[in-house]
Motif scaffolding. Structure first.
Motif, short mmCIF file in Angstrom:
data_model
loop_
_atom_site.label_atom_id
_atom_site.label_comp_id
_atom_site.label_asym_id
_atom_site.label_seq_id
_atom_site.Cartn_x
_atom_site.Cartn_y
_atom_site.Cartn_z
N THR A 49 0.83 -1.21 0.00
CA THR A 49 0.00 0.00 0.00
C THR A 49 0.86 1.26 0.00
OG1 THR A 49 -1.77 -1.17 1.17
CG2 THR A 49 -1.85 1.23 1.20
N SER A 50 1.91 1.26 0.81
CA SER A 50 2.76 2.45 0.87
C SER A 50 3.49 2.69 -0.44
CB SER A 50 3.75 2.36 2.03
OG SER A 50 4.70 1.34 1.80
N LYS A 51 3.81 1.62 -1.15
CA LYS A 51 4.47 1.77 -2.45
C LYS A 51 3.47 2.22 -3.52
CE LYS A 51 7.32 -0.66 -5.80
NZ LYS A 51 7.94 -1.91 -6.19
N ALA A 52 2.28 1.63 -3.52
CA ALA A 52 1.27 1.96 -4.53
C ALA A 52 0.69 3.36 -4.33
CB ALA A 52 0.15 0.92 -4.50
N TYR A 53 0.65 3.82 -3.10
CA TYR A 53 0.07 5.13 -2.79
C TYR A 53 1.05 5.93 -1.93
CZ TYR A 53 -4.04 2.61 -4.33
OH TYR A 53 -4.91 1.87 -5.07
N PRO A 54 2.14 6.40 -2.52
CA PRO A 54 3.20 7.06 -1.74
C PRO A 54 2.77 8.37 -1.06
CG PRO A 54 3.60 7.28 -4.10
CD PRO A 54 2.45 6.35 -3.95
N ASP A 55 1.67 8.98 -1.51
CA ASP A 55 1.20 10.21 -0.86
C ASP A 55 0.30 9.91 0.34
OD1 ASP A 55 2.58 11.79 -2.64
OD2 ASP A 55 0.90 11.94 -4.02
N SER A 56 -0.03 8.65 0.54
CA SER A 56 -0.89 8.26 1.65
C SER A 56 -0.08 8.13 2.93
CB SER A 56 -1.59 6.95 1.35
OG SER A 56 -2.50 7.12 0.30
N ARG A 57 -0.79 8.16 4.06
CA ARG A 57 -0.18 7.94 5.37
C ARG A 57 -0.71 6.63 5.91
NH1 ARG A 57 3.60 9.42 7.41
NH2 ARG A 57 2.76 9.50 9.49
N LEU A 58 0.18 5.83 6.47
CA LEU A 58 -0.22 4.58 7.10
C LEU A 58 0.35 4.53 8.51
CD1 LEU A 58 0.68 3.67 3.87
CD2 LEU A 58 -0.73 1.81 4.71
N GLU A 59 -0.45 4.04 9.43
CA GLU A 59 0.02 3.81 10.79
C GLU A 59 -0.41 2.42 11.21
OE1 GLU A 59 -0.90 5.39 15.24
OE2 GLU A 59 -0.22 6.92 13.81
N LEU A 84 9.96 -0.46 7.00
CA LEU A 84 8.70 0.28 6.95
C LEU A 84 8.74 1.51 7.85
CD1 LEU A 84 6.12 -2.66 6.97
CD2 LEU A 84 6.63 -1.12 5.06
N ALA A 85 9.28 1.34 9.05
CA ALA A 85 9.33 2.45 10.01
C ALA A 85 10.21 3.59 9.50
CB ALA A 85 9.84 1.95 11.36
N ASN A 86 11.12 3.30 8.61
CA ASN A 86 12.00 4.33 8.04
C ASN A 86 11.39 5.05 6.85
OD1 ASN A 86 14.20 4.24 9.83
ND2 ASN A 86 14.96 2.39 8.85
N GLN A 87 10.25 4.59 6.38
CA GLN A 87 9.57 5.27 5.28
C GLN A 87 8.86 6.50 5.83
OE1 GLN A 87 8.37 1.17 3.00
NE2 GLN A 87 7.05 2.91 2.71
N LYS A 88 8.84 7.57 5.03
CA LYS A 88 8.24 8.82 5.52
C LYS A 88 6.72 8.73 5.64
CE LYS A 88 7.57 11.33 1.24
NZ LYS A 88 7.56 12.65 0.67
N ASN A 89 6.07 7.79 4.95
CA ASN A 89 4.62 7.72 5.00
C ASN A 89 4.09 6.60 5.89
OD1 ASN A 89 5.45 5.70 3.16
ND2 ASN A 89 3.59 5.90 1.94
#
Length: 138
Positions: A49-59, A84-89
């Motif tokens: 999800t974070s790769k497909a939607y890089p402008d999204s935020r995930l927690e 994952l924790a090192n990704q900005k989103n």
């Protein structure tokens, strides 16, 4: 006639400008399962999800039996969690109440994992802010 075309064009432009723009998704995932298959599934979902939607935020909110997922000496997905924790989103958070119940110190956590005071309150607060909520399970 040209006046009407110009006026129509300006009105259409104004309407397009005023129309709410699609906002990035904000997705909250929670996991309580101690099943490592669920841990792998969650990592796959968040990474995809974070790769497909890089402008999204995930927690990801981790609590209960899922605590091993973020413990350096017990996790089977530690490298993935760290990435994952090192990704900005993406934020990976664990419940302080769960840590207390399992006698876990912050030094035991995989690098990049954050601590929130209470998982349930975190989930409710994010939902109140309009975050989508997913209960992760295999």
């Amino acid at each position: 006639m040209k006046k009407y075309k110009l006026l129509t064009a300006l009105l259409l432009l104004a309407a397009a400008y005023c129309y709410p723009q699609a906002s990035a998704h904000r997705i909250l995932l929670d996991i309580t399962s101690k099943d490592t298959a669920d841990h792998h599934t969650l990592v796959r979902h968040v990474a995809g999800t974070s790769k497909a939607y890089p402008d999204s935020r995930l927690e990801v909110v981790i609590y209960g039996g899922a605590i091993n997922m973020v413990l350096k000496d017990k996790t089977v997905v530690g490298d993935d969690i760290r990435k994952l924790a090192n990704q900005k989103n993406v934020d990976i958070v664990v419940c302080a109440q769960t840590m207390k119940r399992y006698n876990v110190d912050q030094s035991h956590l995989v690098a990049g994992v954050k601590v929130v005071p209470d998982a349930i309150i975190e989930i409710v607060a994010k939902q109140k802010e309009g975050w989508g909520y997913i209960k992760e399970a295999n």
